[in-house]
Design an enzyme around this catalytic site. Structure first.
Site, PDB file in Angstrom:
ATOM      1  N   ASP A  41      -0.310  16.346  -1.869  1.00 50.61           N
ATOM      2  CA  ASP A  41      -0.559  16.132  -3.009  1.00 50.61           C
ATOM      3  C   ASP A  41       0.129  15.715  -4.249  1.00 50.61           C
ATOM      4  O   ASP A  41       0.835  16.981  -4.085  1.00 50.61           O
ATOM      5  CB  ASP A  41      -1.782  16.284  -3.493  1.00 50.61           C
ATOM      6  CG  ASP A  41      -2.356  15.013  -4.216  1.00 50.61           C
ATOM      7  OD1 ASP A  41      -3.388  14.549  -3.734  1.00 50.61           O
ATOM      8  OD2 ASP A  41      -2.181  15.220  -5.173  1.00 50.61           O
ATOM      9  N   GLY A  92     -13.579   7.518  -8.407  1.00 54.70           N
ATOM     10  CA  GLY A  92     -12.304   8.277  -8.865  1.00 54.70           C
ATOM     11  C   GLY A  92     -10.905   8.058  -7.736  1.00 54.70           C
ATOM     12  O   GLY A  92     -10.131   8.931  -7.788  1.00 54.70           O
ATOM     13  N   CYS A 105       0.447   3.409   2.963  1.00 49.75           N
ATOM     14  CA  CYS A 105       0.393   2.857   4.427  1.00 49.75           C
ATOM     15  C   CYS A 105       2.270   3.456   4.541  1.00 49.75           C
ATOM     16  O   CYS A 105       2.547   2.944   5.142  1.00 49.75           O
ATOM     17  CB  CYS A 105       0.628   0.723   4.544  1.00 49.75           C
ATOM     18  SG  CYS A 105      -0.894   0.985   4.940  1.00 49.75           S
ATOM     19  N   CYS A 155       0.650  -1.420  -0.165  1.00 51.95           N
ATOM     20  CA  CYS A 155       0.001  -0.043   0.001  1.00 51.95           C
ATOM     21  C   CYS A 155       0.825   1.576  -0.061  1.00 51.95           C
ATOM     22  O   CYS A 155       1.466   1.311   1.338  1.00 51.95           O
ATOM     23  CB  CYS A 155      -1.197   0.271   1.217  1.00 51.95           C
ATOM     24  SG  CYS A 155      -1.830   1.596   1.224  1.00 51.95           S
ATOM     25  N   THR A 214      -7.827   6.125  -6.616  1.00 56.82           N
ATOM     26  CA  THR A 214      -6.744   5.559  -7.274  1.00 56.82           C
ATOM     27  C   THR A 214      -6.101   5.078  -6.460  1.00 56.82           C
ATOM     28  O   THR A 214      -5.001   4.138  -6.460  1.00 56.82           O
ATOM     29  CB  THR A 214      -5.824   6.900  -8.314  1.00 56.82           C
ATOM     30  OG1 THR A 214      -5.544   6.956  -6.787  1.00 56.82           O
ATOM     31  CG2 THR A 214      -6.834   7.111  -9.720  1.00 56.82           C
ATOM     32  N   HIS A 259      -8.145   8.150   2.391  1.00 52.56           N
ATOM     33  CA  HIS A 259      -7.602   9.129   2.689  1.00 52.56           C
ATOM     34  C   HIS A 259      -8.666  10.422   1.986  1.00 52.56           C
ATOM     35  O   HIS A 259      -9.823  10.614   1.763  1.00 52.56           O
ATOM     36  CB  HIS A 259      -6.681   9.326   1.313  1.00 52.56           C
ATOM     37  CG  HIS A 259      -6.565   9.648   0.063  1.00 52.56           C
ATOM     38  ND1 HIS A 259      -6.691   7.547  -0.560  1.00 52.56           N
ATOM     39  CD2 HIS A 259      -7.090  10.072  -1.029  1.00 52.56           C
ATOM     40  CE1 HIS A 259      -6.927   8.128  -1.840  1.00 52.56           C
ATOM     41  NE2 HIS A 259      -7.089   9.514  -2.087  1.00 52.56           N
ATOM     42  N   HIS A 296      -4.591   0.919   8.183  1.00 54.40           N
ATOM     43  CA  HIS A 296      -5.390   0.750   6.040  1.00 54.40           C
ATOM     44  C   HIS A 296      -6.884   0.583   6.023  1.00 54.40           C
ATOM     45  O   HIS A 296      -6.899  -1.275   7.013  1.00 54.40           O
ATOM     46  CB  HIS A 296      -4.470  -0.401   6.358  1.00 54.40           C
ATOM     47  CG  HIS A 296      -4.576  -0.947   4.983  1.00 54.40           C
ATOM     48  ND1 HIS A 296      -4.491   0.381   3.342  1.00 54.40           N
ATOM     49  CD2 HIS A 296      -5.705  -1.842   3.734  1.00 54.40           C
ATOM     50  CE1 HIS A 296      -4.476  -0.366   2.684  1.00 54.40           C
ATOM     51  NE2 HIS A 296      -5.697  -1.161   2.915  1.00 54.40           N
ATOM     52  N   ASN A 343     -12.811  10.091  -2.320  1.00 59.28           N
ATOM     53  CA  ASN A 343     -13.251   9.720  -3.460  1.00 59.28           C
ATOM     54  C   ASN A 343     -12.858   7.775  -2.821  1.00 59.28           C
ATOM     55  O   ASN A 343     -12.296   7.614  -2.795  1.00 59.28           O
ATOM     56  CB  ASN A 343     -11.730   9.931  -4.943  1.00 59.28           C
ATOM     57  CG  ASN A 343     -12.104  11.278  -5.361  1.00 59.28           C
ATOM     58  OD1 ASN A 343     -13.124  11.461  -5.241  1.00 59.28           O
ATOM     59  ND2 ASN A 343     -10.586  11.501  -5.294  1.00 59.28           N
TER      60      ASN A 343
HETATM   61  P1  AMP Z   1      -7.607   9.431  -5.253  1.00 59.21           P
HETATM   62  O1  AMP Z   1      -7.591   9.244  -6.395  1.00 59.21           O
HETATM   63  O2  AMP Z   1      -8.497  10.278  -4.341  1.00 59.21           O
HETATM   64  O3  AMP Z   1      -6.897   7.961  -4.886  1.00 59.21           O
HETATM   65  O4  AMP Z   1      -6.314  10.056  -4.832  1.00 59.21           O
HETATM   66  C1  AMP Z   1      -5.112  10.149  -4.478  1.00 59.21           C
HETATM   67  C2  AMP Z   1      -4.354  10.969  -5.148  1.00 59.21           C
HETATM   68  O5  AMP Z   1      -3.034  10.798  -4.042  1.00 59.21           O
HETATM   69  C3  AMP Z   1      -3.788  11.686  -6.204  1.00 59.21           C
HETATM   70  O6  AMP Z   1      -4.540  13.110  -5.776  1.00 59.21           O
HETATM   71  C4  AMP Z   1      -2.379  11.948  -6.444  1.00 59.21           C
HETATM   72  O7  AMP Z   1      -1.736  13.224  -7.372  1.00 59.21           O
HETATM   73  C5  AMP Z   1      -1.890  11.507  -4.969  1.00 59.21           C
HETATM   74  N1  AMP Z   1      -0.584  11.405  -4.945  1.00 59.21           N
HETATM   75  C6  AMP Z   1      -0.243   9.550  -6.014  1.00 59.21           C
HETATM   76  N2  AMP Z   1       1.153   9.144  -5.275  1.00 59.21           N
HETATM   77  C7  AMP Z   1       1.099  10.131  -4.093  1.00 59.21           C
HETATM   78  C8  AMP Z   1       2.606  10.533  -3.086  1.00 59.21           C
HETATM   79  N3  AMP Z   1       3.845   9.983  -3.469  1.00 59.21           N
HETATM   80  N4  AMP Z   1       3.194  11.664  -3.027  1.00 59.21           N
HETATM   81  C9  AMP Z   1       1.932  11.909  -2.498  1.00 59.21           C
HETATM   82  N5  AMP Z   1       0.640  12.171  -3.044  1.00 59.21           N
HETATM   83  C10 AMP Z   1       0.677  11.627  -3.992  1.00 59.21           C
HETATM   84 ZN    ZN Z   2      -2.572   0.973   3.414  1.00 56.99          ZN
END
Ligand code: AMP
Ligand code: ZN
Length: 114
Positions: free
Chosen positions: A30, A93, A7, A4, A95, A100, A46, A87
């Site tokens: 972000d 949405g 994590c 993860c 990802t 979070h 988690h 999300n």
């Molecule tokens: P979600 O699409 O709601 O799952 O949000 C995931 C967020 O994590 C996105 O806005 C990404 O830009 C952000 N993200 C992905 N990898 C990292 C990272 N290593 N550090 C900071 N933010 C990240």
């Molecule tokens: Zn996690």
């Protein structure tokens, strides 16, 4: 959770720009900001998504929103206002499969979202 991303960030195995931490919550900037302030507020436990919340683990929601209030003050957006977004799942949405909340602020935000 071995695989993860969040994590690993919480554990310090992957670098992040921390803005807040307590025993329950970790918050960091972000990597792809959509607003002048774009902070991810993450429970340390988690939980895969909001859809995995239960009566036993849902206390993290209060922890997240109390952290959000403190972060808003620190970031100077408490007066102007901000948005907190979760999300959930593919159509929502999401990802990253670790619960979070996005805190967005520092500009006027449009509504509704796309
Ligand atoms: P979600 O699409 O709601 O799952 O949000 C995931 C967020 O994590 C996105 O806005 C990404 O830009 C952000 N993200 C992905 N990898 C990292 C990272 N290593 N550090 C900071 N933010 C990240
Ligand atoms: Zn996690």
């Amino acid at each position: 959770m071995m695989d993860c991303l969040f994590c690993k960030i919480i554990a310090g195995e992957i670098p992040s720009t921390k803005v807040y931490e307590n025993d329950k919550v970790y918050a960091f900037r972000d990597i792809n900001p959509e607003a002048p302030v774009h902070v991810l507020i993450v429970p340390k436990e988690h939980i895969a998504s909001a859809n995995e919340l239960t009566a036993e683990n849902a206390g993290v929601i209060a922890d997240v929103f109390l952290a959000a209030k403190e972060i808003a003050a620190r970031e100077g957006i408490a007066e102007g206002g901000y948005r907190i977004v979760n999300n959930c799942g593919a159509d929502g949405g999401q990802t990253v499969g670790h619960l979070h909340f996005h805190m967005l602020g520092g500009r006027s935000l449009a509504w509704p979202p796309g």
